[in-house]
Design a protein around this motif. Structure first.
Motif, PDB file in Angstrom:
ATOM      1  N   UNK A 158      -1.343  -4.534   3.727  1.00  0.00           N
ATOM      2  CA  UNK A 158      -0.857  -3.457   4.601  1.00  0.00           C
ATOM      3  C   UNK A 158      -2.000  -2.651   5.213  1.00  0.00           C
ATOM      4  N   UNK A 159      -3.153  -2.674   4.590  1.00  0.00           N
ATOM      5  CA  UNK A 159      -4.278  -1.906   5.139  1.00  0.00           C
ATOM      6  C   UNK A 159      -4.771  -2.493   6.454  1.00  0.00           C
ATOM      7  N   UNK A 160      -4.349  -3.719   6.762  1.00  0.00           N
ATOM      8  CA  UNK A 160      -4.759  -4.369   8.009  1.00  0.00           C
ATOM      9  C   UNK A 160      -3.737  -4.202   9.128  1.00  0.00           C
ATOM     10  N   UNK A 161      -2.664  -3.456   8.847  1.00  0.00           N
ATOM     11  CA  UNK A 161      -1.650  -3.185   9.887  1.00  0.00           C
ATOM     12  C   UNK A 161      -2.047  -1.877  10.568  1.00  0.00           C
ATOM     13  N   UNK A 162      -2.844  -1.980  11.616  1.00  0.00           N
ATOM     14  CA  UNK A 162      -3.431  -0.791  12.239  1.00  0.00           C
ATOM     15  C   UNK A 162      -2.408   0.094  12.926  1.00  0.00           C
ATOM     16  N   UNK A 163      -1.229  -0.440  13.241  1.00  0.00           N
ATOM     17  CA  UNK A 163      -0.206   0.335  13.949  1.00  0.00           C
ATOM     18  C   UNK A 163       0.520   1.319  13.033  1.00  0.00           C
ATOM     19  N   UNK A 164       0.405   1.151  11.714  1.00  0.00           N
ATOM     20  CA  UNK A 164       1.143   1.989  10.764  1.00  0.00           C
ATOM     21  C   UNK A 164       0.784   3.469  10.909  1.00  0.00           C
ATOM     22  N   UNK A 165       1.796   4.291  11.031  1.00  0.00           N
ATOM     23  CA  UNK A 165       1.617   5.738  11.099  1.00  0.00           C
ATOM     24  C   UNK A 165       2.257   6.430   9.899  1.00  0.00           C
ATOM     25  N   UNK A 166       3.370   5.878   9.429  1.00  0.00           N
ATOM     26  CA  UNK A 166       4.110   6.475   8.316  1.00  0.00           C
ATOM     27  C   UNK A 166       4.346   5.414   7.250  1.00  0.00           C
ATOM     28  N   UNK A 167       3.904   5.708   6.035  1.00  0.00           N
ATOM     29  CA  UNK A 167       4.195   4.875   4.863  1.00  0.00           C
ATOM     30  C   UNK A 167       4.690   5.808   3.768  1.00  0.00           C
ATOM     31  N   UNK A 168       5.904   5.582   3.287  1.00  0.00           N
ATOM     32  CA  UNK A 168       6.444   6.397   2.201  1.00  0.00           C
ATOM     33  C   UNK A 168       6.965   5.463   1.119  1.00  0.00           C
ATOM     34  N   UNK A 169       6.295   5.500  -0.038  1.00  0.00           N
ATOM     35  CA  UNK A 169       6.702   4.671  -1.173  1.00  0.00           C
ATOM     36  C   UNK A 169       6.988   5.541  -2.397  1.00  0.00           C
ATOM     37  N   UNK A 170       7.201   6.819  -2.180  1.00  0.00           N
ATOM     38  CA  UNK A 170       7.424   7.748  -3.287  1.00  0.00           C
ATOM     39  C   UNK A 170       8.711   7.420  -4.037  1.00  0.00           C
ATOM     40  N   UNK A 171       8.768   7.884  -5.288  1.00  0.00           N
ATOM     41  CA  UNK A 171       9.970   7.718  -6.122  1.00  0.00           C
ATOM     42  C   UNK A 171      10.339   6.259  -6.342  1.00  0.00           C
TER      43      UNK A 171
END
Length: 213
Positions: A158-171
């Motif tokens: 996922x660190x290579x997906x440069x378009x990512x702005x929001x990642x939420x993996x909480x809970x």
């Protein structure tokens, strides 16, 4: 001669009236999802596999070429599981299935949705790991899979997906360390909270790659 000409005209007419194969494929994929879900409020009642394509179905949006681009089924009281067939929706941009009671794992085939912009699966009962194939989602901007039962580490793909702005993996029940490179440089720490086995931001070069931690 006249009979042959009639048959030829009929064949042309059938060709023109026949739906594109892609439309049927997409309809089949969506109907496979419908069969895998329990729908007590009948929100999927209009999903009729006998129609030419699924663009007339409720909660489905298509583009001008009658290709499915959006599925909006958030907060619909659905249960069941996801299906690999969803990967056949090649033009899908928004997959919204948040706030349901969906169980099981995330099919790794979803990593083939090259046009996907938003994946919202938060507030379900999804277990298993985050697929490493998500690293192929080069158009992905929003990845919200918080409030589930996910385990394993955060895939470094996922660190290579440069378009990512929001990642939420909480809970969830993730483990390992939190990435700090690529798009993860700008993701706030509270988007990782309430994962008891997830450690703080990793030192460069000391990532945990073990999906079982």
């Amino acid at each position: 001669m006249a009979v042959s000409r009639v048959f030829a005209l009929a064949a042309v007419a059938l060709t023109l009236l026949s739906p594109p194969a892609s439309s049927n494929t997409e309809g089949d994929a969506l109907y496979a999802l419908r069969r895998s879900l329990t729908d007590p409020e009948n929100v999927l009642k209009s999903w009729d596999p006998t129609l030419v394509n699924p663009c007339t179905w409720f909660h489905i949006t298509c583009n001008q070429e009658n290709r499915v681009t959006r599925m909006d089924l958030g907060n619909s009281n659905l249960s069941g599981h996801l299906v690999p067939d969803l990967a056949k929706l090649e033009h899908l941009q928004y997959l919204e299935l948040y706030k349901n009671r969906i169980e099981g794992t995330i099919p790794p085939e979803l990593g083939n949705l090259k046009n996907l912009i938003s994946l919202d699966l938060y507030n379900n009962n999804i277990s298993g790991t985050i697929p490493r194939t998500f690293g192929k989602l080069k158009s992905l901007v929003f990845l919200r899979i918080n409030d589930n039962k996910l385990s394993g580490s955060i895939p470094r793909e996922l660190t290579r997906v440069s378009s990512l702005k929001v990642v939420d993996v909480s809970n969830n029940d993730l483990c390992g360390t939190i990435p700090t490179v690529g798009p993860f440089e700008r993701i706030p720490m509270n988007n990782f909270e309430n994962n008891p086995r997830l450690e703080g931001p990793e030192l460069l070069g000391l990532a945990s790659y073990d999906t079982n931690c």
